[in-house]
Write a protein that holds these residues in place. Structure first.
Motif, PDB file in Angstrom:
ATOM      1  N   ALA A 142      17.806  -0.323   5.041  1.00 37.80           N
ATOM      2  CA  ALA A 142      18.514  -0.969   6.321  1.00 37.80           C
ATOM      3  C   ALA A 142      19.391   0.272   6.697  1.00 37.80           C
ATOM      4  O   ALA A 142      19.687   0.463   8.191  1.00 37.80           O
ATOM      5  CB  ALA A 142      19.604  -1.821   5.861  1.00 37.80           C
ATOM      6  N   GLU A 143      19.589   1.455   6.236  1.00 37.87           N
ATOM      7  CA  GLU A 143      20.277   2.580   6.825  1.00 37.87           C
ATOM      8  C   GLU A 143      19.302   3.862   7.300  1.00 37.87           C
ATOM      9  O   GLU A 143      19.741   4.810   7.864  1.00 37.87           O
ATOM     10  CB  GLU A 143      21.147   3.117   5.818  1.00 37.87           C
ATOM     11  N   LEU A 144      17.886   3.478   7.314  1.00 32.22           N
ATOM     12  CA  LEU A 144      16.942   4.340   7.576  1.00 32.22           C
ATOM     13  C   LEU A 144      16.597   4.145   9.087  1.00 32.22           C
ATOM     14  O   LEU A 144      16.668   3.160   9.570  1.00 32.22           O
ATOM     15  CB  LEU A 144      16.001   4.270   6.892  1.00 32.22           C
ATOM     16  N   PHE A 145      16.286   5.262   9.591  1.00 32.05           N
ATOM     17  CA  PHE A 145      16.062   5.055  11.226  1.00 32.05           C
ATOM     18  C   PHE A 145      14.710   5.234  11.584  1.00 32.05           C
ATOM     19  O   PHE A 145      14.559   4.945  12.811  1.00 32.05           O
ATOM     20  CB  PHE A 145      16.609   6.455  12.028  1.00 32.05           C
ATOM     21  N   HIS A 146      13.944   5.311  10.711  1.00 32.33           N
ATOM     22  CA  HIS A 146      12.441   5.030  11.115  1.00 32.33           C
ATOM     23  C   HIS A 146      12.236   3.581  11.353  1.00 32.33           C
ATOM     24  O   HIS A 146      13.076   2.755  10.929  1.00 32.33           O
ATOM     25  CB  HIS A 146      11.542   5.585  10.049  1.00 32.33           C
ATOM     26  N   ARG A 147      11.301   3.148  12.215  1.00 37.16           N
ATOM     27  CA  ARG A 147      11.023   1.837  12.595  1.00 37.16           C
ATOM     28  C   ARG A 147      11.012   0.669  11.940  1.00 37.16           C
ATOM     29  O   ARG A 147      11.611  -0.207  11.952  1.00 37.16           O
ATOM     30  CB  ARG A 147       9.987   2.068  13.861  1.00 37.16           C
ATOM     31  N   ASN A 148      10.233   0.965  10.758  1.00 41.27           N
ATOM     32  CA  ASN A 148      10.044  -0.132   9.680  1.00 41.27           C
ATOM     33  C   ASN A 148      10.719   0.433   8.385  1.00 41.27           C
ATOM     34  O   ASN A 148      10.098   1.170   8.007  1.00 41.27           O
ATOM     35  CB  ASN A 148       8.509  -0.708   9.640  1.00 41.27           C
ATOM     36  N   GLN A 149      11.613  -0.393   8.102  1.00 40.49           N
ATOM     37  CA  GLN A 149      12.310   0.133   6.960  1.00 40.49           C
ATOM     38  C   GLN A 149      11.834  -0.358   5.790  1.00 40.49           C
ATOM     39  O   GLN A 149      12.269  -0.951   4.482  1.00 40.49           O
ATOM     40  CB  GLN A 149      13.773  -0.667   6.976  1.00 40.49           C
ATOM     41  N   VAL A 150      10.699   0.228   5.309  1.00 47.60           N
ATOM     42  CA  VAL A 150       9.807   0.175   4.130  1.00 47.60           C
ATOM     43  C   VAL A 150       9.628   1.515   3.629  1.00 47.60           C
ATOM     44  O   VAL A 150       9.527   2.456   4.412  1.00 47.60           O
ATOM     45  CB  VAL A 150       8.254  -0.231   4.554  1.00 47.60           C
ATOM     46  N   THR A 151      10.413   1.701   2.472  1.00 47.69           N
ATOM     47  CA  THR A 151      10.390   2.820   1.625  1.00 47.69           C
ATOM     48  C   THR A 151      10.162   2.827   0.366  1.00 47.69           C
ATOM     49  O   THR A 151      10.514   1.963  -0.275  1.00 47.69           O
ATOM     50  CB  THR A 151      11.433   3.837   2.026  1.00 47.69           C
ATOM     51  N   ALA A 152       9.300   3.848  -0.400  1.00 51.06           N
ATOM     52  CA  ALA A 152       9.347   3.990  -1.819  1.00 51.06           C
ATOM     53  C   ALA A 152      10.332   4.309  -2.394  1.00 51.06           C
ATOM     54  O   ALA A 152      10.465   4.091  -3.731  1.00 51.06           O
ATOM     55  CB  ALA A 152       7.926   4.753  -2.147  1.00 51.06           C
ATOM     56  N   TYR A 153      11.429   4.898  -1.735  1.00 50.81           N
ATOM     57  CA  TYR A 153      12.662   5.243  -2.421  1.00 50.81           C
ATOM     58  C   TYR A 153      13.658   4.182  -2.542  1.00 50.81           C
ATOM     59  O   TYR A 153      14.946   4.515  -2.830  1.00 50.81           O
ATOM     60  CB  TYR A 153      12.928   6.700  -1.550  1.00 50.81           C
ATOM     61  N   ALA A 154      13.568   2.854  -1.933  1.00 51.89           N
ATOM     62  CA  ALA A 154      14.684   2.103  -1.909  1.00 51.89           C
ATOM     63  C   ALA A 154      15.285   1.812  -3.405  1.00 51.89           C
ATOM     64  O   ALA A 154      14.506   1.791  -4.446  1.00 51.89           O
ATOM     65  CB  ALA A 154      14.087   0.752  -1.515  1.00 51.89           C
ATOM     66  N   GLY A 155      16.744   1.954  -3.542  1.00 49.16           N
ATOM     67  CA  GLY A 155      17.401   1.805  -4.506  1.00 49.16           C
ATOM     68  C   GLY A 155      17.540   3.027  -5.386  1.00 49.16           C
ATOM     69  O   GLY A 155      18.180   3.129  -6.327  1.00 49.16           O
ATOM     70  N   LYS A 156      16.991   4.065  -4.983  1.00 44.93           N
ATOM     71  CA  LYS A 156      17.036   5.295  -5.922  1.00 44.93           C
ATOM     72  C   LYS A 156      17.979   6.071  -5.366  1.00 44.93           C
ATOM     73  O   LYS A 156      18.610   6.214  -4.270  1.00 44.93           O
ATOM     74  CB  LYS A 156      15.895   6.256  -5.745  1.00 44.93           C
TER      75      LYS A 156
END
Length: 447
Positions: free
Chosen positions: A399-413
């Motif tokens: 939720a704190e990322l600025f790219h448009r769709n907050q999908v990332t393989a790094y979530a929780g790391k």
């Protein structure tokens, strides 16, 4: 330029320069670095001083592999959102890939459309790759003359119909044309025959997806590319290397004088196949994230210079395209904002320094693209900087990322390295998650 022109002095006990990290004062005038002086050097009269203490002053990162998808698929990403994410992550220059936007950057007319869209939205300096397709050899020289930094092609299906791959004959034709004017071809190197003969299974199992994109597909495509580059005396660049098996042939080609360079990406260097949960298609990319032992050899390739640079291959999409089925989900990792801390976290664990990280993520990509004003803290370069607290940690919250769709393989790391601020030509454009209005410029080759 006289000392009275200096309006800004940036100080840190740790400034990463081409000669190494040291305490320094960086003098900035008219958006350029005028001098790098000792930390306690006399400040020119009237200059403003920013002292970062022990936070590290890095040259702004240069990311030469970003899919912005604008115009045409702006709901996937866009110049406004992508360049904000980049700025927040310490990146001050990016080059946009020619596909996934509509139209693709395969003619001068299409390039002009993209430039017009990007100009008012770019928070950082932005340039463009052209595309090499089976039917656009005639457009390559005009695109080169119009300022693209080189040409992207695929040797296997790209995933979008409007950007078809080249067969070996078409590759030779395009490469001969590009070599004729001294251009650069950057290549998605996976061999379609190896992919077609690999087992193809749909479903949620990551092991099945990994088996569908074997290392041999990369190794064979790279061997064929090196052979073409050798025959034509052409300059080529291997995109997003994931197969460590290809390193010996790349190293041999470099020793022989073949003009080949290579990049890898944060996801190949920090994530492993063993940790990918079934159904977690936020980890899907092509070529794929491979095993931990493969990753170890990639790091060795970075250390010995076989791999030249690290760039994001930020390839976002809408959340609905990341279905749990690895066969049908969109392939791409969103990491633009996180590349620096992801790489620093792993690099420090493996005994590397921030000098190494800057070489891989700033100096080498700038050199690849011929961005001679970027990539280093030294006199005459643009005053582009990232300020990093390398000891601080944070846990990735999408939720704190600025790219448009907050999908990332790094979530929780949890990652080491917090970007405190980012500076473009001597102006602070990002600080503690706050972004300024866009002031990025559109770049052209050999400006």
């Amino acid at each position: 330029m006289s000392g009275t022109d200096v309006k800004l002095v940036l100080r840190s006990t740790r400034v990463v320069t081409p000669e190494g990290t040291r305490a320094a004062a960086v003098l900035v005038a008219d958006g350029q670095i005028e001098a790098v002086l000792p930390y306690d050097a006399e400040v020119p009269e009237g200059a403003r001083v920013e002292d970062f203490g022990d936070d590290v002053l890095l040259p702004g990162l240069v990311d030469t592999h970003v899919h912005v998808n604008d115009p045409g698929r702006t709901h996937w990403e866009g110049f406004w959102t992508a360049t904000r994410a980049a700025a927040a992550g310490g990146i001050t220059t990016l080059l946009d890939m020619p596909l996934n936007s509509l139209p693709p950057t395969t003619t001068v007319e299409n390039l002009r459309v993209k430039q017009e869209v990007a100009a008012p939205k770019a928070h950082i300096d932005t340039g463009f790759w052209g595309g090499a397709l089976p039917d656009n050899v005639k457009d390559l020289r005009p695109l080169h003359d119009a300022g693209v930094f080189g040409f992207k092609c695929f040797l296997s299906p790209s995933g979008v119909e409007e950007f078809p791959e080249l067969n070996q004959e078409q590759l030779a034709n395009s490469l001969a044309e590009i070599a004729g004017f001294g251009g650069l071809l950057i290549v998605h190197a996976e061999d379609p025959h190896h992919l077609a003969s690999a087992p193809q299974k749909s479903g949620e199992k990551y092991a099945d997806f990994l088996a569908s994109r074997p290392r041999d597909a990369e190794n064979t495509a790279i061997a064929n590319l090196i052979a073409q580059a050798r025959r034509l005396n052409a300059r080529v660049h291997v995109l997003h290397l994931s197969s460590s098996d290809a390193l010996p042939q790349i190293a041999a080609a470099k020793r022989e004088g073949v003009k080949v360079t290579v990049e890898s990406c944060p996801h190949f260097l920090t994530l492993t196949a063993e940790e990918v949960p079934d159904g977690a298609t936020e980890f899907k990319c092509c070529p794929p994230i491979r095993e931990a032992e493969n990753q170890d050899v990639l790091w060795a390739g970075l250390a010995d210079g076989t791999i030249d640079c690290i760039v994001s291959d930020h390839s976002p999409c809408t959340t609905d395209l990341k279905t749990p089925d690895f066969a049908s989900a969109w392939g791409g990792i969103s990491s633009l904002q996180l590349g620096l801390p992801a790489i620093w976290t792993e690099a420090r664990r493996r005994g590397h320094t921030l000098d190494d990280v800057v070489r891989w993520m700033s100096a080498a990509p700038a050199e690849l693209a011929g961005l001679h004003r970027k990539g280093a803290i030294e006199a005459g370069r643009d005053a582009d900087f990232a300020v990093l607290d390398p000891e601080a940690t944070f846990t990735v919250d999408p939720a704190e990322l600025f790219h448009r769709n907050q999908v990332t393989a790094y979530a929780g790391k949890t990652l080491h390295g917090v970007v405190r601020s980012t500076w473009l030509r001597g102006t602070r454009i990002a600080a503690d998650g706050e972004l300024a209005e866009p002031t990025g410029r559109l770049l052209e080759r050999n400006q």
